[in-house]
Design an enzyme around this catalytic site. Structure first.
Site, PDB file in Angstrom:
ATOM      1  CD  GLU A   1      -0.829   1.242  13.350  1.00  0.00           C
ATOM      2  OE1 GLU A   1      -1.549   1.168  12.341  1.00  0.00           O
ATOM      3  OE2 GLU A   1      -0.040   2.171  13.543  1.00  0.00           O
TER       4      GLU A   1
ATOM      5  CD  GLU B   1       4.098   2.061  11.759  1.00  0.00           C
ATOM      6  OE1 GLU B   1       3.309   2.946  11.370  1.00  0.00           O
ATOM      7  OE2 GLU B   1       3.882   0.848  11.614  1.00  0.00           O
TER       8      GLU B   1
HETATM    9  C1  FCB Z   1       0.468   3.114  10.186  1.00  0.00           C
HETATM   10  C2  FCB Z   1       0.751   1.799   9.473  1.00  0.00           C
HETATM   11  C3  FCB Z   1       1.823   1.898   8.433  1.00  0.00           C
HETATM   12  C4  FCB Z   1       1.694   3.154   7.637  1.00  0.00           C
HETATM   13  C5  FCB Z   1       1.599   4.353   8.533  1.00  0.00           C
HETATM   14  C6  FCB Z   1       1.536   5.662   7.809  1.00  0.00           C
HETATM   15  O1  FCB Z   1      -0.789   3.072  10.774  1.00  0.00           O
HETATM   16  O2  FCB Z   1       1.152   0.863  10.418  1.00  0.00           O
HETATM   17  O3  FCB Z   1       1.766   0.754   7.628  1.00  0.00           O
HETATM   18  O4  FCB Z   1       0.601   3.049   6.799  1.00  0.00           O
HETATM   19  O5  FCB Z   1       0.472   4.221   9.360  1.00  0.00           O
END
Ligand code: FCB
Length: 452
Positions: free
Chosen positions: A166, A354
């Site tokens: 990110e 994620e």
């Molecule tokens: C993302 C991050 C992770 C966590 C989630 C909720 O942006 O990569 O570490 O904080 O959000």
């Protein structure tokens, strides 16, 4: 009855990050990171929480990996703490740090779990921040040197590698909004940081190829889908700019070899100091990657406005009924749209790295955590993932955020994203309802009707 079968070779797993779970912040020679510094300065993190102990995964990784196996996790994403390997960012290697990750990865492999290694999940060595952090061009080369050490140390053991996680959050939250480490508030600095993160990514991919590494390497991006809040032309344009800032600015240089021209021009008009581009930068940044990691949580509804400079947009109230504990709108269709959009605009193989939600979890009198809201969230998002794959999105795996509750950055321990509950005072682990449900999805590959 509905069924959502996934292919046999589709990969299922979970994610976590070093700083959010390990603790042991100054043990075995580890150096200070920008997140240690940020937490230790009062007022930055909710309730004064720190990553000093976190889930104590540094000492409990064997127990945690056994739990992953029990849940049926096939791929576990972890990150390496750069200051455990190089306490000062460069120079002498801390062998104990290296040994820790070798042990963790061997333990995963012995348990039949594939490690997915992220090299940078936000914990820059503080010493490098003191030298300018990612705004300094040299940080990208130091990152590549550190990456090379990890490639060599884990050669042959890791199938999936990601360089930077990110970059938009690192650049913007850390250096523009200042609500994450290192807490800088300057948009031009953020763009310089972004440029060096992308250079660091490219230099690491180059080393990976030069070293003849097996496995795959990619970058992980954050993908809120940007919808215009109304049909008005100015709102449509605002959504294009918002998307330009958050997504295209970071992905176009990697996949297409150039920054988006509309954004470059817009920023010039706003008086932004644009990043310094040197000969060769474009080529470095656009090294071929093997996959793109997609992180999806929610979508943004955007209108023209003055709340956010320099994009000149405002965020509208999302047209949804449910919000997570983070205040994020639950919008699974945005997940479908994000995946289809990557397929259409970038045509690249994806892994969902994620997806998940924070909800207010309680342990009931039976000692169980019945997190129906999280089960619903995952259920609805997996259905959209299935639909996207049916419609042509090339997605090869799905990793839930997160394997366990953990240190949620500036929000501390209050926000729980885990499929395993952590009782912080005792460090007891309790598998939540969502963990059991997810385990059944994995084992049946989504073929069991009763899961849906
Ligand atoms: C993302 C991050 C992770 C966590 C989630 C909720 O942006 O990569 O570490 O904080 O959000």
């Amino acid at each position: 009855m509905r069924r959502y079968p996934f292919k046999e070779d589709f990969l299922w797993g979970a994610s976590a990050a070093a700083f959010q779970i390990e603790g042991a912040w100054d043990e075995d020679g580890k150096g200070e990171s920008i997140w240690d510094r940020y937490c230790h300065n009062p007022g930055n993190v909710a309730n004064g929480d720190t990553g000093d102990v976190a889930c104590d995964h540094y000492h409990r990784y064997r127990e945690d990996i056994a739990l992953m196996k029990e849940l049926g996790i096939q791929v576990q994403r972890l990150s390496i703490s750069w200051p455990r390997i190089f306490p000062r960012g460069t120079g002498k290697i801390n062998q104990k740090g290296l040994a820790f990750y070798r042990d963790v990865i061997d333990c995963m492999l012995e348990n039949g779990i594939q490690p997915f290694v992220v090299l940078y999940h936000w914990d820059l060595p503080q010493k490098l921040q003191d030298a300018g952090g990612w705004a300094n061009r040299e940080t990208a080369s130091w990152f590549a040197d550190y990456a090379q050490v990890m490639f060599e140390a884990l050669r042959g053991k890791v199938r999936f590698w990601a360089t930077i996680l990110e970059p938009q959050v690192i650049a913007y939250n850390g250096n523009w909004m200042g609500n994450m480490a290192p807490g800088i508030k300057d948009f031009s600095t953020a763009l310089q940081v972004a440029h060096n993160l992308l250079r660091g990514h490219g230099l690491a991919v180059k080393r990976f190829r030069e070293m003849g590494m097996t496995g795959e390497i990619g970058i992980i991006n954050y993908f809120p889908t940007a919808y215009p809040a109304t049909e008005a032309e100015e709102d449509r344009k605002a959504a294009v700019r918002h998307d330009g800032a958050w997504t295209r600015w970071f992905l176009d240089p990697v996949v297409k070899g150039r920054y988006p021209e509309d954004m470059w021009r817009w920023y010039q008009e706003q008086g932004v100091v644009l990043p310094e581009l040197c000969p060769g930068d474009r080529e470095v940044i656009s090294q071929k990657i093997d996959f793109l990691g997609v992180n999806y949580y929610y979508s943004d509804f955007v209108k023209a406005g003055t709340d956010i400079w320099p994009t000149m947009v405002s965020l509208a109230k999302p047209p949804v009924e449910q919000f997570t504990q983070m205040g994020w709108p639950v919008y699974p269709e945005g997940f479908y749209d994000a995946l289809m959009r990557v397929q259409r605009d970038y045509g690249i193989k994806m892994i969902v790295t994620e997806n998940g939600g924070a909800f207010h979890d309680v342990v009931n009198w039976k000692g169980e955590v019945n997190d129906d809201a999280r089960v619903n969230y995952l259920h609805d998002h997996l259905i959209q993932l299935h639909r996207a794959i049916q419609d042509g999105a090339d997605v090869r795996g799905y990793l839930v955020w997160s394997i366990m509750d953990n240190f949620e950055w500036a929000f501390g321990y209050e926000k729980r994203f885990g499929i395993v509950y952590i009782d912080y005072p005792t460090q007891k682990r309790i598998v939540k309802e969502s963990g059991r449900w997810y385990g059944k999805v994995i084992r049946s590959r989504g073929t069991k009707e009763e899961l849906w």
